[in-house]
Scaffold this motif. Structure first.
Motif: not given
Length: 168
Positions: A51-56, A99-108, A129-136
């Motif tokens: 819960s990011p809004q509750n001090n993670f 829960i997971a690691k989301l790894i994204v590669w791009g040209k920059d 609760p997850t930290n998905v919205e926080f990551l966005k």
């Protein structure tokens, strides 16, 4: 995963685990330092039951529904997901709540962050609760997008990253 994605030997990503096992068994590398190259930018977001809004504060509970982003190459980005959870699983208090690691590669960096933001938009978790919205919000932050953030990033951007999450 980030190092594997950006570090190339003869155009191919490194498999660091394979290299560690082969090195431990005495097999020499089949490449030299000169064969290594860096290619693009890669970002990793760790999706946590927290819960990011509750001090993670770490969370636990039943994953009633999990819809993951698609993996693969999409235009100028490559998406990889390392996870061990599916719909119906339980995140227990006895273990790390990742829960997971989301790894994204791009040209920059800009392409990698755009790809990460798209993948996070396609990530849906119901039940805890997850930290998905926080990551966005991190992806959308200009300072984060520019790079060079420090360990003070969250504290310095607390209002933008956390304040309105309380109302979600």
């Amino acid at each position: 995963p980030v190092t594997e994605e950006v570090t190339r030997v003869r155009g191919n990503p490194l498999d660091l685990v394979r290299l560690q096992i082969e090195t431990a068994s005495g097999k020499p590398f089949d490449f030299t330092q000169e064969d290594l190259s860096l290619n693009g930018c890669c970002v990793e977001a760790r999706v946590f039951a927290e819960s990011p809004q509750n001090n993670f504060l770490p969370g636990s509970g039943h994953l009633a529904f999990v819809e993951e982003p698609a993996e693969g190459v999409f235009g100028d980005v490559k998406v990889r997901l390392d996870t061990g959870f599916r719909s119906g699983d339980d995140v227990l208090v006895h273990y790390d709540p990742m829960i997971a690691k989301l790894i994204v590669w791009g040209k920059d960096r800009a392409a990698a962050l755009r790809g990460l933001r798209r993948a996070l938009n396609d990530y849906h978790i119901v039940g805890i609760p997850t930290n998905v919205e926080f990551l966005k919000r991190c992806c959308d932050n200009a300072q984060f997008a520019a790079g060079g953030v420090t360990t003070k990033f969250i504290e310095e951007n607390k209002e933008d990253l956390l304040l309105s999450l309380i109302h979600i």
